[in-house]
Design an enzyme around this catalytic site. Structure first.
Site, PDB file in Angstrom:
ATOM      1  N   GLY A   9      -3.580  13.121   3.737  1.00  9.78           N
ATOM      2  CA  GLY A   9      -3.148  13.652   2.742  1.00  9.78           C
ATOM      3  C   GLY A   9      -4.602  14.307   1.930  1.00  9.78           C
ATOM      4  N   CYS A  10      -4.495  14.395   0.723  1.00 11.38           N
ATOM      5  CA  CYS A  10      -5.672  15.197   0.017  1.00 11.38           C
ATOM      6  C   CYS A  10      -6.829  14.115   0.028  1.00 11.38           C
ATOM      7  CB  CYS A  10      -5.368  15.454  -1.370  1.00 11.38           C
ATOM      8  SG  CYS A  10      -6.773  15.628  -2.511  1.00 11.38           S
ATOM      9  N   PHE A  11      -7.936  14.818   0.439  1.00  7.32           N
ATOM     10  CA  PHE A  11      -9.148  13.866   0.730  1.00  7.32           C
ATOM     11  C   PHE A  11      -9.666  13.278  -0.395  1.00  7.32           C
ATOM     12  CE2 PHE A  11     -11.546  18.109   1.782  1.00  7.32           C
ATOM     13  CZ  PHE A  11     -11.380  18.570   0.460  1.00  7.32           C
ATOM     14  N   CYS A  13      -7.864  11.842  -2.518  1.00  5.91           N
ATOM     15  CA  CYS A  13      -7.159  10.508  -2.850  1.00  5.91           C
ATOM     16  C   CYS A  13      -7.851   9.472  -1.919  1.00  5.91           C
ATOM     17  CB  CYS A  13      -5.647  10.802  -2.719  1.00  5.91           C
ATOM     18  SG  CYS A  13      -5.181  12.031  -3.822  1.00  5.91           S
TER      19      CYS A  13
END
Length: 175
Positions: A9-11, A13
């Site tokens: 997912g979003c890096f 996070c």
């Protein structure tokens, strides 16, 4: 010392999770997987058309945190059962992926970890590939949550991941 590249997912996070793990020496946000290096930038990758994935390069001391634990943390702090999506982040740039740097030692460990999860009844869609060109993300993406702790998206997504890390992997928490 080992290096592994993870996309969950979003890096921002994934970066924040691994910055909190004892034995992790460095976490670098970046892009991997696309064919055109000129498109390895946030604007183009967010279009979902470049083939690149938001990833983090995790450099860790495997005498402090073994690869098995790094992978267990990775799989526990994102959804490896949903293709091209993590929460509200939708697109191929958010897919679950592991890029290994050593086929002889890392690939069997990755395969064992995924098989263990499948044996538990999980339909794992995580891709596994040998590492290729890693593109470091723009400076403003590095150490993002520490620099932007009140950013709304981060406030909604990262604390639950860190809570899970604290609860399930307490002995591997840094600080």
């Amino acid at each position: 010392m080992q290096t592994i590249i993870l996309g969950g997912g979003c890096f921002w996070c994934t970066e924040s999770v691994f910055q909190s793990v004892k034995g992790v020496q460095k976490v670098t946000s970046g892009y991997m997987g696309g064919e055109d290096a000129n498109l390895a930038n946030y604007k183009d990758v967010c279009s979902g058309t470049t083939g690149h994935i938001e990833v983090v390069r995790v450099d860790f001391d495997d005498t402090i945190v073994p690869l098995e634990v790094v992978l267990d943390i990775f799989f526990a702090t994102h959804d490896p059962t949903t293709r091209d999506r993590q929460g509200n982040d939708i697109g191929s740039q958010y897919r679950s992926v592991v890029f290994y740097t050593d086929e002889e030692t890392q690939k069997p460990t990755i395969d064992r970890t995924i098989n263990k999860l499948r044996d538990m009844g999980l339909d794992i869609v995580t891709e596994v590939h040998p590492v290729h060109e890693f593109h470091v993300a723009e400076d403003y993406h590095q150490d993002y949550f520490n620099k932007n702790p009140t950013q709304g998206y981060c406030q909604a997504v990262i604390p639950p991941k860190l809570g899970k890390l604290r609860k399930e992997f307490k002995q591997y928490m840094a600080k």
